[in-house]
Design an enzyme around this catalytic site. Sequence first.
Site, PDB file in Angstrom:
ATOM      1  N   SER A   1       0.851  -1.195   0.000  1.00 34.50           N
ATOM      2  CA  SER A   1       0.000   0.000   0.000  1.00 34.50           C
ATOM      3  C   SER A   1       0.878   1.234   0.000  1.00 34.50           C
ATOM      4  CB  SER A   1      -0.855  -0.009   1.274  1.00 34.50           C
ATOM      5  OG  SER A   1      -1.503   1.226   1.466  1.00 34.50           O
TER       6      SER A   1
ATOM      7  N   TYR B   1      -1.695  -0.603  10.408  1.00 37.71           N
ATOM      8  CA  TYR B   1      -1.745  -0.874   8.966  1.00 37.71           C
ATOM      9  C   TYR B   1      -0.445  -0.424   8.298  1.00 37.71           C
ATOM     10  CZ  TYR B   1      -3.805  -1.080   4.261  1.00 37.71           C
ATOM     11  OH  TYR B   1      -4.075  -1.381   2.944  1.00 37.71           O
TER      12      TYR B   1
ATOM     13  N   LYS C   1       2.331  -2.842   6.440  1.00 38.76           N
ATOM     14  CA  LYS C   1       2.672  -2.734   5.017  1.00 38.76           C
ATOM     15  C   LYS C   1       4.160  -2.406   4.829  1.00 38.76           C
ATOM     16  CE  LYS C   1      -1.435  -3.702   3.385  1.00 38.76           C
ATOM     17  NZ  LYS C   1      -1.709  -4.957   2.668  1.00 38.76           N
TER      18      LYS C   1
HETATM   19  P1  NAP Z   1     -11.469  -5.779   1.004  1.00 33.15           P
HETATM   20  O1  NAP Z   1     -12.400  -5.082   0.109  1.00 33.15           O
HETATM   21  O2  NAP Z   1     -11.695  -5.675   2.480  1.00 33.15           O
HETATM   22  O3  NAP Z   1     -11.373  -7.335   0.599  1.00 33.15           O
HETATM   23  C1  NAP Z   1     -10.434  -8.127   1.279  1.00 33.15           C
HETATM   24  C2  NAP Z   1     -10.659  -9.581   0.988  1.00 33.15           C
HETATM   25  O4  NAP Z   1      -9.690 -10.313   1.774  1.00 33.15           O
HETATM   26  C3  NAP Z   1     -12.030 -10.054   1.415  1.00 33.15           C
HETATM   27  O5  NAP Z   1     -12.521 -11.027   0.522  1.00 33.15           O
HETATM   28  C4  NAP Z   1     -11.760 -10.668   2.790  1.00 33.15           C
HETATM   29  O6  NAP Z   1     -12.660 -11.696   3.152  1.00 33.15           O
HETATM   30  C5  NAP Z   1     -10.383 -11.265   2.582  1.00 33.15           C
HETATM   31  N1  NAP Z   1      -9.743 -11.439   3.877  1.00 33.15           N
HETATM   32  C6  NAP Z   1      -9.534 -10.511   4.832  1.00 33.15           C
HETATM   33  N2  NAP Z   1      -9.036 -11.079   5.932  1.00 33.15           N
HETATM   34  C7  NAP Z   1      -8.925 -12.401   5.663  1.00 33.15           C
HETATM   35  C8  NAP Z   1      -8.494 -13.505   6.409  1.00 33.15           C
HETATM   36  N3  NAP Z   1      -8.100 -13.389   7.683  1.00 33.15           N
HETATM   37  N4  NAP Z   1      -8.506 -14.728   5.828  1.00 33.15           N
HETATM   38  C9  NAP Z   1      -8.927 -14.884   4.562  1.00 33.15           C
HETATM   39  N5  NAP Z   1      -9.363 -13.864   3.796  1.00 33.15           N
HETATM   40  C10 NAP Z   1      -9.361 -12.639   4.351  1.00 33.15           C
HETATM   41  O7  NAP Z   1      -9.978  -5.267   0.769  1.00 33.15           O
HETATM   42  P2  NAP Z   1      -9.303  -4.662  -0.566  1.00 33.15           P
HETATM   43  O8  NAP Z   1      -9.500  -3.198  -0.520  1.00 33.15           O
HETATM   44  O9  NAP Z   1      -9.707  -5.422  -1.749  1.00 33.15           O
HETATM   45  O10 NAP Z   1      -7.777  -4.918  -0.206  1.00 33.15           O
HETATM   46  C11 NAP Z   1      -7.016  -5.971  -0.782  1.00 33.15           C
HETATM   47  C12 NAP Z   1      -5.548  -5.737  -0.474  1.00 33.15           C
HETATM   48  O11 NAP Z   1      -5.143  -4.482  -1.031  1.00 33.15           O
HETATM   49  C13 NAP Z   1      -5.243  -5.655   1.027  1.00 33.15           C
HETATM   50  O12 NAP Z   1      -4.002  -6.247   1.290  1.00 33.15           O
HETATM   51  C14 NAP Z   1      -5.190  -4.159   1.289  1.00 33.15           C
HETATM   52  O13 NAP Z   1      -4.401  -3.846   2.404  1.00 33.15           O
HETATM   53  C15 NAP Z   1      -4.564  -3.679  -0.017  1.00 33.15           C
HETATM   54  N6  NAP Z   1      -4.834  -2.267  -0.304  1.00 33.15           N
HETATM   55  C16 NAP Z   1      -6.120  -1.783  -0.294  1.00 33.15           C
HETATM   56  C17 NAP Z   1      -6.324  -0.426  -0.533  1.00 33.15           C
HETATM   57  C18 NAP Z   1      -7.717   0.178  -0.519  1.00 33.15           C
HETATM   58  O14 NAP Z   1      -7.831   1.409  -0.394  1.00 33.15           O
HETATM   59  N7  NAP Z   1      -8.784  -0.594  -0.684  1.00 33.15           N
HETATM   60  C19 NAP Z   1      -5.242   0.418  -0.799  1.00 33.15           C
HETATM   61  C20 NAP Z   1      -3.958  -0.119  -0.808  1.00 33.15           C
HETATM   62  C21 NAP Z   1      -3.766  -1.463  -0.559  1.00 33.15           C
HETATM   63  P3  NAP Z   1     -13.883 -11.379   4.175  1.00 33.15           P
HETATM   64  O15 NAP Z   1     -14.629 -10.207   3.620  1.00 33.15           O
HETATM   65  O16 NAP Z   1     -14.649 -12.635   4.147  1.00 33.15           O
HETATM   66  O17 NAP Z   1     -13.240 -11.074   5.492  1.00 33.15           O
END
Ligand code: NAP
Length: 243
Positions: free
Chosen positions: A135, A148, A152
């Site tokens: 991130s 967080y 990261k």
């Molecule tokens: P999201 O919308 O919350 O989706 C995350 C997915 O990961 C969900 O399907 C969730 O399942 C699953 N997950 C979370 N904890 C888990 C666990 N303990 N075991 C198995 N599965 C798990 O998140 P996202 O925004 O797509 O983020 C994906 C990645 O990108 C993350 O690493 C995040 O830090 C990174 N990222 C996100 C952003 C942002 O702004 N969105 C920015 C930079 C980086 P459940 O819903 O069933 O828990």
Amino acid sequence: MDIRLDGKRALVTGAGKGIGREIVGLLAQCGAHVVAVSRTEEDLATLAREVGCQTIQADLADANAARRAAEAAGPIDLLVNNAGISIPQPFLDQSVEAFDKTVAVNVRAAMIISQVIARGMIARKSGGAMVNLSSQASLVGIADHAAYCASKGALDQLTRVMALELGPHNIRVNCVNPTVTLTPMGKMAWGDPRKSEPMLAKIPLGRFADPPDVAYAVAFLLSDKANMISGITMPIDGGFTAI
Ligand code: NAP
């Protein structure tokens, strides 16, 4: 340039929602056989119907469950450690429980899964590629995101060490570092305009990322078009870190 992943087996964690779900669809379109790991059974069921991928349900906060999920995936050529959580708390109120859970999912699970998958790649002498979902929070401090940001930053460093040690086995390891991305997590942390507007004002391109912006970069880094790229942290941030 056409990215094809035919004949490759890809493992994507956190595949049920958001960026992970987008990556699963894109890698399948590129011809990969995808194994999707996530926590909520229902998300995996709809994903399997939509994409035709294999699914494994696991809570990756549990170290043993993470190891078992990676072992159950079978031989893997391409790994995406995407599962991640964010529990925003002011630094002075940062709880040990939230800190430990964040590190367990965002860093420890990626390490455990990568160990299992890398051992398989080395035994098969197949080489491979891995992308870790870091991130912009690893590159700058963000208020209310102590755990967080720390997780990261640790993931970036884990990536560099993996690139060093796995490179001689022809395994490439990279990070992508998106800005706020409009997923369920992004909307939870940045849905309030009082928070999102100052952040948006620092992005020269004037918008947050959408999941495909991230998925295309991941597919490129996994593909043989990126054969000389390893150990990088790639901002996908519309210029945020250029300021
Ligand atoms: P999201 O919308 O919350 O989706 C995350 C997915 O990961 C969900 O399907 C969730 O399942 C699953 N997950 C979370 N904890 C888990 C666990 N303990 N075991 C198995 N599965 C798990 O998140 P996202 O925004 O797509 O983020 C994906 C990645 O990108 C993350 O690493 C995040 O830090 C990174 N990222 C996100 C952003 C942002 O702004 N969105 C920015 C930079 C980086 P459940 O819903 O069933 O828990």
